[in-house]
Design a protein around this motif. Structure first.
Motif, PDB file in Angstrom:
ATOM      1  N   CYS A  82       0.834  -1.204   0.000  1.00  0.00           N
ATOM      2  CA  CYS A  82       0.000   0.000   0.000  1.00  0.00           C
ATOM      3  C   CYS A  82       0.865   1.249   0.000  1.00  0.00           C
ATOM      4  O   CYS A  82       1.880   1.311   0.699  1.00  0.00           O
ATOM      5  N   VAL A  83       0.446   2.225  -0.783  1.00  0.00           N
ATOM      6  CA  VAL A  83       1.097   3.530  -0.784  1.00  0.00           C
ATOM      7  C   VAL A  83       0.078   4.566  -0.328  1.00  0.00           C
ATOM      8  O   VAL A  83      -1.119   4.429  -0.581  1.00  0.00           O
ATOM      9  N   MET A  95      -3.975   0.332  -2.858  1.00  0.00           N
ATOM     10  CA  MET A  95      -3.515  -1.015  -2.532  1.00  0.00           C
ATOM     11  C   MET A  95      -3.128  -1.750  -3.810  1.00  0.00           C
ATOM     12  O   MET A  95      -3.932  -1.868  -4.725  1.00  0.00           O
ATOM     13  N   PHE A  96      -1.882  -2.226  -3.824  1.00  0.00           N
ATOM     14  CA  PHE A  96      -1.335  -2.943  -4.976  1.00  0.00           C
ATOM     15  C   PHE A  96      -1.156  -4.413  -4.640  1.00  0.00           C
ATOM     16  O   PHE A  96      -1.032  -4.792  -3.482  1.00  0.00           O
ATOM     17  N   GLY A  97      -1.007  -5.200  -5.695  1.00  0.00           N
ATOM     18  CA  GLY A  97      -0.556  -6.572  -5.542  1.00  0.00           C
ATOM     19  C   GLY A  97       0.949  -6.564  -5.328  1.00  0.00           C
ATOM     20  O   GLY A  97       1.550  -5.543  -4.998  1.00  0.00           O
ATOM     21  N   TYR A 103       3.069   3.155 -11.964  1.00  0.00           N
ATOM     22  CA  TYR A 103       2.024   3.790 -11.157  1.00  0.00           C
ATOM     23  C   TYR A 103       1.233   4.828 -11.967  1.00  0.00           C
ATOM     24  O   TYR A 103       0.184   5.286 -11.519  1.00  0.00           O
ATOM     25  N   ALA A 104       1.715   5.220 -13.145  1.00  0.00           N
ATOM     26  CA  ALA A 104       1.059   6.276 -13.918  1.00  0.00           C
ATOM     27  C   ALA A 104      -0.364   5.909 -14.321  1.00  0.00           C
ATOM     28  O   ALA A 104      -1.185   6.788 -14.546  1.00  0.00           O
ATOM     29  N   ASN A 123       4.276  -2.528   3.434  1.00  0.00           N
ATOM     30  CA  ASN A 123       4.403  -3.820   2.758  1.00  0.00           C
ATOM     31  C   ASN A 123       3.771  -4.893   3.643  1.00  0.00           C
ATOM     32  O   ASN A 123       4.333  -5.269   4.654  1.00  0.00           O
ATOM     33  N   ARG A 124       2.605  -5.383   3.270  1.00  0.00           N
ATOM     34  CA  ARG A 124       1.934  -6.420   4.059  1.00  0.00           C
ATOM     35  C   ARG A 124       2.164  -7.812   3.463  1.00  0.00           C
ATOM     36  O   ARG A 124       1.416  -8.734   3.718  1.00  0.00           O
ATOM     37  N   THR A 125       3.217  -7.951   2.632  1.00  0.00           N
ATOM     38  CA  THR A 125       3.534  -9.246   2.037  1.00  0.00           C
ATOM     39  C   THR A 125       4.704  -9.879   2.787  1.00  0.00           C
ATOM     40  O   THR A 125       5.372  -9.223   3.581  1.00  0.00           O
ATOM     41  N   GLY A 126       4.967 -11.110   2.492  1.00  0.00           N
ATOM     42  CA  GLY A 126       6.084 -11.827   3.103  1.00  0.00           C
ATOM     43  C   GLY A 126       7.369 -11.697   2.309  1.00  0.00           C
ATOM     44  O   GLY A 126       8.307 -12.456   2.539  1.00  0.00           O
TER      45      GLY A 126
END
Length: 172
Positions: A82-83, A95-97, A103-104, A123-126
């Protein structure tokens, strides 16, 4: 009846003290919550007085929040990157994968482009995630790497506030 009056006064004073503690108000009281409660309490049962006192305290606590309080972070869903357009994980969120190389073509809910508008990230990923600047449709210059489940509250400290253009998992 005198015992009831004393109990009512005690509850009213307790409510007044709670109001002062919550708001930090140190001035003299005049027609304050305790006086109002004391007047109305004479016509109420003890249980109703306690409920009224609680309502006064809750109402003051609800509306007496300091005006300078920081906004609460906006929650990022698990397994996403997430940014945020604000510092400290606040403001608009996108929220991105696991990766996004441009990002444009992404926009916040307000319609503003996500590109070059990020001030904090989560960063909510591993996986480790690399964030790039000056990328456009390609991976640009590496700005920083974010550890799994980590966040950066101020991208200015990384030298890339409002300039992140893409992200990609490290090592892929």
């Amino acid at each position: 009846m005198k015992l009831v009056d004393q109990r009512i006064s005690a509850v009213a004073e307790e409510a007044y003290g709670a109001v002062r503690a919550l708001t930090g108000w140190q001035g003299q009281r005049s027609a304050d919550a305790a006086d109002v409660l004391r007047g109305k309490a004479m016509r109420m049962s003890s249980r109703k007085v306690a409920v009224a006192a609680g309502a006064v305290v809750a109402g003051v606590a609800l509306f007496a929040a300091p005006a300078t309080a920081e906004p609460a972070p906006v929650e990022c869903s698990p397994d996403l990157v997430c940014v945020y357009d604000g510092y400290n994980l606040t403001g608009e969120i996108y929220m991105f994968g696991l990766s996004d190389l441009n990002y444009a073509d992404d926009a916040f809910a307000s319609g503003l482009s996500v590109n070059d508008r990020s001030s904090s990230v989560w960063n909510r990923t591993g996986q480790h995630i690399n964030f790039y600047i000056h990328g456009g449709a390609n991976i640009g210059d590496l700005c920083f790497r974010l550890e799994p489940y980590g966040s950066r509250n101020n991208l200015g400290g990384e030298g890339c506030d409002n300039s992140v253009s893409s992200h990609y998992p490290a090592g892929l």
